[in-house]
Structure formats: C-alpha cells, structure tokens
Design a protein around this motif. Structure first.
Motif, PDB file in Angstrom:
ATOM      1  N   LEU A  39     -35.400  -2.360  -7.809  1.00 55.75           N
ATOM      2  CA  LEU A  39     -34.175  -1.568  -8.555  1.00 55.75           C
ATOM      3  C   LEU A  39     -34.041  -1.620  -9.782  1.00 55.75           C
ATOM      4  CD1 LEU A  39     -31.964   0.311  -7.021  1.00 55.75           C
ATOM      5  CD2 LEU A  39     -30.472  -1.740  -7.017  1.00 55.75           C
ATOM      6  N   THR A  40     -34.091  -2.729 -10.526  1.00 56.46           N
ATOM      7  CA  THR A  40     -34.097  -2.989 -11.859  1.00 56.46           C
ATOM      8  C   THR A  40     -35.319  -2.888 -13.004  1.00 56.46           C
ATOM      9  OG1 THR A  40     -34.212  -5.413 -11.717  1.00 56.46           O
ATOM     10  CG2 THR A  40     -31.998  -4.490 -11.608  1.00 56.46           C
ATOM     11  N   ALA A  41     -36.502  -2.860 -12.219  1.00 56.53           N
ATOM     12  CA  ALA A  41     -37.789  -2.948 -13.066  1.00 56.53           C
ATOM     13  C   ALA A  41     -38.015  -1.456 -12.873  1.00 56.53           C
ATOM     14  CB  ALA A  41     -38.836  -3.680 -12.140  1.00 56.53           C
ATOM     15  N   ASP A  42     -38.781  -1.183 -13.896  1.00 56.17           N
ATOM     16  CA  ASP A  42     -39.347   0.250 -14.040  1.00 56.17           C
ATOM     17  C   ASP A  42     -40.615   0.556 -13.122  1.00 56.17           C
ATOM     18  OD1 ASP A  42     -37.354   0.767 -15.833  1.00 56.17           O
ATOM     19  OD2 ASP A  42     -38.626   0.006 -17.590  1.00 56.17           O
ATOM     20  N   GLY A  43     -40.549   0.321 -11.897  1.00 54.83           N
ATOM     21  CA  GLY A  43     -41.695   0.495 -11.161  1.00 54.83           C
ATOM     22  C   GLY A  43     -41.795   2.118 -10.947  1.00 54.83           C
ATOM     23  N   ALA A  44     -43.237   2.232 -10.589  1.00 52.35           N
ATOM     24  CA  ALA A  44     -43.648   4.032 -10.380  1.00 52.35           C
ATOM     25  C   ALA A  44     -43.575   4.119  -8.663  1.00 52.35           C
ATOM     26  CB  ALA A  44     -44.698   4.180 -11.057  1.00 52.35           C
ATOM     27  N   TYR A  45     -43.340   2.989  -8.047  1.00 51.93           N
ATOM     28  CA  TYR A  45     -43.726   2.889  -6.477  1.00 51.93           C
ATOM     29  C   TYR A  45     -42.303   3.102  -5.873  1.00 51.93           C
ATOM     30  CZ  TYR A  45     -48.014   0.911  -7.566  1.00 51.93           C
ATOM     31  OH  TYR A  45     -49.475   0.407  -8.085  1.00 51.93           O
ATOM     32  N   GLU A  46     -42.445   3.866  -4.856  1.00 55.33           N
ATOM     33  CA  GLU A  46     -41.169   4.067  -3.993  1.00 55.33           C
ATOM     34  C   GLU A  46     -40.653   2.902  -3.202  1.00 55.33           C
ATOM     35  OE1 GLU A  46     -39.721   7.242  -0.621  1.00 55.33           O
ATOM     36  OE2 GLU A  46     -40.945   8.059  -2.263  1.00 55.33           O
ATOM     37  N   ASP A  47     -41.463   2.299  -2.561  1.00 55.71           N
ATOM     38  CA  ASP A  47     -41.329   1.015  -1.540  1.00 55.71           C
ATOM     39  C   ASP A  47     -41.719  -0.157  -2.445  1.00 55.71           C
ATOM     40  OD1 ASP A  47     -41.021  -0.633   0.207  1.00 55.71           O
ATOM     41  OD2 ASP A  47     -42.205   0.299   1.915  1.00 55.71           O
ATOM     42  N   PRO A  48     -40.719  -1.117  -2.629  1.00 53.48           N
ATOM     43  CA  PRO A  48     -41.089  -2.269  -3.169  1.00 53.48           C
ATOM     44  C   PRO A  48     -42.188  -3.173  -2.582  1.00 53.48           C
ATOM     45  CG  PRO A  48     -38.865  -2.541  -2.345  1.00 53.48           C
ATOM     46  CD  PRO A  48     -39.295  -1.149  -2.062  1.00 53.48           C
ATOM     47  N   GLY A  49     -42.284  -2.801  -1.009  1.00 57.77           N
ATOM     48  CA  GLY A  49     -43.253  -3.714  -0.573  1.00 57.77           C
ATOM     49  C   GLY A  49     -44.755  -3.280  -0.786  1.00 57.77           C
ATOM     50  N   ASP A  50     -44.791  -2.204  -1.686  1.00 57.63           N
ATOM     51  CA  ASP A  50     -46.047  -1.442  -1.938  1.00 57.63           C
ATOM     52  C   ASP A  50     -46.809  -2.497  -3.181  1.00 57.63           C
ATOM     53  OD1 ASP A  50     -46.094   0.174   0.022  1.00 57.63           O
ATOM     54  OD2 ASP A  50     -45.515   2.050  -1.353  1.00 57.63           O
ATOM     55  N   TYR A  51     -45.757  -2.967  -3.953  1.00 59.03           N
ATOM     56  CA  TYR A  51     -46.212  -3.728  -5.192  1.00 59.03           C
ATOM     57  C   TYR A  51     -46.035  -5.035  -5.405  1.00 59.03           C
ATOM     58  CZ  TYR A  51     -42.290  -2.296  -7.856  1.00 59.03           C
ATOM     59  OH  TYR A  51     -40.927  -1.953  -8.072  1.00 59.03           O
ATOM     60  N   LEU A  52     -44.854  -5.376  -4.804  1.00 52.22           N
ATOM     61  CA  LEU A  52     -44.139  -6.583  -5.038  1.00 52.22           C
ATOM     62  C   LEU A  52     -44.831  -7.748  -4.060  1.00 52.22           C
ATOM     63  CD1 LEU A  52     -40.614  -5.478  -6.244  1.00 52.22           C
ATOM     64  CD2 LEU A  52     -42.520  -6.506  -7.572  1.00 52.22           C
ATOM     65  N   THR A  53     -45.220  -8.855  -4.579  1.00 50.07           N
ATOM     66  CA  THR A  53     -45.458  -9.827  -3.526  1.00 50.07           C
ATOM     67  C   THR A  53     -45.005 -11.351  -4.108  1.00 50.07           C
ATOM     68  OG1 THR A  53     -47.530 -10.646  -4.728  1.00 50.07           O
ATOM     69  CG2 THR A  53     -47.787  -8.890  -3.074  1.00 50.07           C
ATOM     70  N   THR A  54     -45.075 -12.259  -3.473  1.00 51.31           N
ATOM     71  CA  THR A  54     -44.492 -13.650  -3.937  1.00 51.31           C
ATOM     72  C   THR A  54     -45.263 -14.054  -5.190  1.00 51.31           C
ATOM     73  OG1 THR A  54     -45.972 -14.696  -2.467  1.00 51.31           O
ATOM     74  CG2 THR A  54     -43.884 -14.421  -1.478  1.00 51.31           C
ATOM     75  N   SER A  55     -46.244 -13.572  -5.391  1.00 54.68           N
ATOM     76  CA  SER A  55     -47.001 -13.864  -6.750  1.00 54.68           C
ATOM     77  C   SER A  55     -46.832 -13.182  -7.653  1.00 54.68           C
ATOM     78  CB  SER A  55     -48.470 -14.280  -6.391  1.00 54.68           C
ATOM     79  OG  SER A  55     -49.206 -13.204  -6.054  1.00 54.68           O
ATOM     80  N   THR A  56     -46.104 -12.121  -7.666  1.00 57.31           N
ATOM     81  CA  THR A  56     -45.632 -11.113  -8.664  1.00 57.31           C
ATOM     82  C   THR A  56     -45.056 -11.721  -9.783  1.00 57.31           C
ATOM     83  OG1 THR A  56     -45.352  -9.198  -7.305  1.00 57.31           O
ATOM     84  CG2 THR A  56     -44.665  -8.985  -9.524  1.00 57.31           C
ATOM     85  N   ASP A  57     -45.841 -11.581 -10.953  1.00 57.49           N
ATOM     86  CA  ASP A  57     -45.278 -12.372 -12.546  1.00 57.49           C
ATOM     87  C   ASP A  57     -44.214 -11.644 -12.916  1.00 57.49           C
ATOM     88  OD1 ASP A  57     -44.961 -12.582 -15.321  1.00 57.49           O
ATOM     89  OD2 ASP A  57     -46.825 -13.703 -15.120  1.00 57.49           O
ATOM     90  N   LEU A  58     -42.957 -12.166 -12.893  1.00 58.01           N
ATOM     91  CA  LEU A  58     -41.632 -11.335 -13.275  1.00 58.01           C
ATOM     92  C   LEU A  58     -41.812 -11.107 -14.912  1.00 58.01           C
ATOM     93  CD1 LEU A  58     -39.234 -13.361 -11.027  1.00 58.01           C
ATOM     94  CD2 LEU A  58     -39.752 -11.152 -10.634  1.00 58.01           C
ATOM     95  N   ARG A  59     -42.111 -12.087 -15.699  1.00 54.64           N
ATOM     96  CA  ARG A  59     -42.318 -11.803 -16.745  1.00 54.64           C
ATOM     97  C   ARG A  59     -43.191 -10.539 -17.493  1.00 54.64           C
ATOM     98  NH1 ARG A  59     -41.954 -15.278 -21.597  1.00 54.64           N
ATOM     99  NH2 ARG A  59     -42.035 -16.795 -20.149  1.00 54.64           N
ATOM    100  N   GLU A  60     -44.463 -10.347 -16.806  1.00 56.16           N
ATOM    101  CA  GLU A  60     -45.183  -9.117 -16.888  1.00 56.16           C
ATOM    102  C   GLU A  60     -44.532  -7.746 -16.190  1.00 56.16           C
ATOM    103  OE1 GLU A  60     -49.010  -7.658 -14.920  1.00 56.16           O
ATOM    104  OE2 GLU A  60     -49.316  -9.710 -15.776  1.00 56.16           O
TER     105      GLU A  60
END
Length: 115
Positions: A39-60
């Motif tokens: 909701l707060t990141a500038d993602g281009a995906y519709e579903d967060p499950g498509d690109y976010l995992t437990t190892s996603t780097d938050l700084r990046e």
C-alpha cells in the motif's frame, strides 16, 4: 485525504482477515505486513503476493525513503493495535533495524506476545 487513507486501511484489513481465516497467527502477520508494504511502496504489481517475500529488502523497495517506511509501520501498528514507542533511537536507522519483510514480521509477532 485522511478519509481516503482510512478507506484503504480498512479495505486492506478486511482483505487480510479474509485471507488469513483459519490460518496461524504468523500467517496473518505476514499477510498484513505485505499488504501495508504494498500500500505504501511504489509497486507496479496489483497483488503484493506477486513480488513481496520474507526476504524482500525494504531499503531497496522503499528506495531508502524512511518516511514511506514509517507510514507503513504506523499502518501495521494500527492494524495490530500495538503501542510501540519508537523514537530517535530507531528513526534514521529504520532499514538497519528492519532490513527485510521477515525482520519486520518477527518484530510484530514479538510485540504482540509482550501485550
């Protein structure tokens, strides 16, 4: 503007609750975290499950923008009704304290047990 954010918050909360039904608590922690990161990141995906995992780097993901990170952090606190006091000791070091989605999830779960 505040009403739009509240609508998005409650819509996200409802979505997470529906998906997490009959699952373990850590699953709901993970779902809520990725939903508010999305909701707060500038993602281009519709579903967060498509690109976010437990190892996603938050700084990046947040492109080193701590203000956006703290917006997400406040939404997660609101979702879980946590009374976390954070201040200058974390501010300016958010991505050191929470480098990945996983680290944030474990922090939330730990804070919930304290309550």
């Amino acid at each position: 503007m505040g009403e739009v954010c509240d609508f998005r918050f409650y819509q996200s909360r409802k979505l997470v609750k529906e998906r997490a039904r009959n699952k373990k608590l850590i699953y709901e922690v993970y779902l809520s975290t990725i939903q508010f990161v999305h909701l707060t990141a500038d993602g281009a995906y519709e579903d967060p499950g498509d690109y976010l995992t437990t190892s996603t780097d938050l700084r990046e993901l947040y492109m080193n923008d701590e203000e956006k990170f703290w917006q997400m952090f406040d939404l997660v606190k609101k979702y879980w009704r946590l009374e976390i006091k954070y201040g200058n000791e974390i501010f300016g070091r958010a991505f050191d304290a929470f480098p990945t989605v996983e680290s944030l999830c474990f922090f939330i779960k730990k804070e919930m047990k304290i309550m």
